[in-house]
Design a protein around this motif. Structure first.
Motif, mmCIF file in Angstrom:
data_model
loop_
_atom_site.group_PDB
_atom_site.id
_atom_site.type_symbol
_atom_site.label_atom_id
_atom_site.label_comp_id
_atom_site.label_asym_id
_atom_site.label_seq_id
_atom_site.Cartn_x
_atom_site.Cartn_y
_atom_site.Cartn_z
ATOM 1 N N THR A 10 0.828 -1.210 0.000
ATOM 2 C CA THR A 10 0.000 0.000 0.000
ATOM 3 C C THR A 10 0.857 1.253 0.000
ATOM 4 O OG1 THR A 10 -0.195 -0.204 2.424
ATOM 5 C CG2 THR A 10 -1.999 -1.064 1.096
ATOM 6 N N HIS A 11 2.052 1.161 0.578
ATOM 7 C CA HIS A 11 2.970 2.305 0.545
ATOM 8 C C HIS A 11 3.344 2.644 -0.887
ATOM 9 C CE1 HIS A 11 6.862 4.405 0.758
ATOM 10 N NE2 HIS A 11 6.427 4.883 1.906
ATOM 11 N N GLU A 24 1.640 1.725 -3.669
ATOM 12 C CA GLU A 24 0.456 2.066 -4.455
ATOM 13 C C GLU A 24 -0.111 3.437 -4.100
ATOM 14 O OE1 GLU A 24 -0.888 0.429 -6.986
ATOM 15 O OE2 GLU A 24 0.653 -1.111 -6.855
ATOM 16 N N SER A 25 0.245 3.969 -2.928
ATOM 17 C CA SER A 25 -0.320 5.243 -2.494
ATOM 18 C C SER A 25 0.649 6.409 -2.667
ATOM 19 C CB SER A 25 -0.742 5.148 -1.023
ATOM 20 O OG SER A 25 0.371 4.866 -0.194
ATOM 21 N N TYR A 33 0.934 7.738 -11.410
ATOM 22 C CA TYR A 33 -0.373 7.695 -10.736
ATOM 23 C C TYR A 33 -1.278 8.814 -11.242
ATOM 24 C CZ TYR A 33 -3.737 8.503 -6.953
ATOM 25 O OH TYR A 33 -4.887 8.732 -6.232
ATOM 26 N N GLU A 70 -7.165 4.597 -8.049
ATOM 27 C CA GLU A 70 -7.449 5.227 -6.759
ATOM 28 C C GLU A 70 -7.595 4.243 -5.604
ATOM 29 O OE1 GLU A 70 -11.463 4.312 -8.517
ATOM 30 O OE2 GLU A 70 -9.498 4.947 -9.233
ATOM 31 N N GLY A 128 -5.462 2.154 -4.549
ATOM 32 C CA GLY A 128 -4.197 2.071 -3.819
ATOM 33 C C GLY A 128 -4.164 2.994 -2.616
ATOM 34 N N PRO A 129 -4.384 4.306 -2.800
ATOM 35 C CA PRO A 129 -4.423 5.215 -1.639
ATOM 36 C C PRO A 129 -5.534 4.890 -0.653
ATOM 37 C CG PRO A 129 -4.133 6.454 -3.666
ATOM 38 C CD PRO A 129 -4.422 5.036 -4.068
ATOM 39 N N GLY A 168 -4.323 2.192 1.371
ATOM 40 C CA GLY A 168 -3.285 2.736 2.241
ATOM 41 C C GLY A 168 -3.866 3.406 3.473
ATOM 42 N N SER A 174 -1.071 8.592 1.760
ATOM 43 C CA SER A 174 -2.244 8.120 1.019
ATOM 44 C C SER A 174 -3.260 9.236 0.826
ATOM 45 C CB SER A 174 -2.890 6.938 1.755
ATOM 46 O OG SER A 174 -1.975 5.878 1.920
ATOM 47 N N ALA A 205 -2.074 11.627 -1.855
ATOM 48 C CA ALA A 205 -2.240 11.037 -3.189
ATOM 49 C C ALA A 205 -3.695 11.081 -3.618
ATOM 50 C CB ALA A 205 -1.731 9.596 -3.186
ATOM 51 N N LEU A 206 -4.603 10.823 -2.683
ATOM 52 C CA LEU A 206 -6.029 10.790 -3.009
ATOM 53 C C LEU A 206 -6.554 12.192 -3.329
ATOM 54 C CD1 LEU A 206 -8.157 8.498 -3.105
ATOM 55 C CD2 LEU A 206 -8.871 9.229 -0.818
#
Length: 313
Positions: free
Chosen positions: A108-109, A111-112, A118, A150, A152-153, A156, A172, A175-176
């Protein structure tokens, strides 16, 4: 099963070997004395059943192995070994249900992370969804949902809440928020450009749209579907069944809602924009709530499994 490779100082080798030997669910222990160069020391190899891996990694972290050496974990696609079969039988629980928290935090780290890739994926997905909104084309909407990164975050944030990892939560969240803000603004510009060249028309957006009107008209079902998708998405990550993520992606309307908001903003239709934003927030809230509750349930379940295994010994 999982394969663990450790590089450790020579004076810690005996301690680590004893820890591995007394861990239920381990097999194929090997020590390569003096094989490590950076850091200098020994290399210790072993295989461990997935359902026993989290406990072993926690104990290795507790005695400071990551501080004085290194630990690498790899998935084993195939093992032909009676000892491995016995290790999997001895380990408590089922491999498909096991959660390797260290692996989940690392995944998750990555992916976020707010990266260019991204942002490009999220923006392109939102632009595809914008085309689907204007054309009232459900196929384009589904395609856009599959492209959107989205989850991923969102995963996270769920992991950070359960593991009490503020840095992961902050990463996260950035990023979101930044990702959707950038995608919305860029898609608004894209919509204005498409209107200028005669490919988008305001009447298409404000007229009847039987296939895509649900995007800006949120209701209780929106939250229910998002909640169920959050459960499925987190389970697909923790059980390493990533194929299920495709189904999760095309069951929630996060990206389409952002796209509809962007198109509506370009045409000054603030009613549709407001409904789209509400849809987006409702879906995000449902996924985060469901994902967090799912991880808490898994954590409680495996804690009980370890307690029963310890009592049995």
């Amino acid at each position: 099963m999982l394969h663990i490779r450790m590089m450790i100082p020579a004076h810690r080798t005996t301690e680590v070997v004893r820890l591995v030997e007394r861990t239920v669910g381990t097999a194929h222990l090997a020590v390569l004395a003096g094989a490590a160069r950076v850091p200098e020391g020994d290399v210790v190899l072993c295989d461990v059943a997935r359902e026993a891996a989290d406990g072993l990694l926690q104990e290795l972290r507790a005695i400071g192995i990551p501080d004085c050496g290194s630990i690498a974990v790899e998935e084993i696609e195939l093992t032909l070994s009676r000892r491995a079969d016995r290790a999997e039988r001895e380990a408590p629980g089922e491999a498909a249900d096991a959660v390797v928290w260290e692996h989940l935090e690392e995944a998750t780290h990555e992916e976020s992370t707010l990266s260019v890739t991204y942002l490009v994926f999220l923006t392109v997905a939102t632009m595809i969804a914008a085309c689907g909104v204007v054309l009232d084309n459900a196929i384009l909407i589904v395609g856009a949902m599959a492209v959107g990164p989205e989850f991923g975050p969102l995963a996270g944030i769920c992991t950070a809440l359960v593991q009490r990892a503020p840095r992961l939560a902050w990463r996260s969240l950035i990023a979101l928020v930044v990702g959707f803000a950038a995608a919305l603004l860029l898609t608004t510009g894209f919509s204005l450009f498409m209107d200028a060249v005669g490919l988008f028309h305001q009447h298409q957006v404000e007229g009847e749209r039987p296939n895509t009107a649900f995007i800006w008209q949120p209701d209780l079902f929106s939250f229910v579907v998002a909640f169920l998708a959050g459960v499925a998405g987190v389970l697909s990550l923790t059980s390493a069944k990533s194929g299920a993520l495709v189904g999760v992606a095309i069951s929630v309307t996060t990206v389409p809602a952002a796209a509809n908001a962007a198109v509506a903003l370009g045409y000054g239709d603030f009613s549709q924009m407001r409904g789209s934003v509400q849809q987006l927030l409702l879906n995000l809230a449902g996924i985060i709530l469901a994902g967090t509750l799912t991880l808490l349930a898994q954590k409680f379940f495996w804690a009980k499994q370890r307690e029963r295994a310890t009592a049995a010994d």
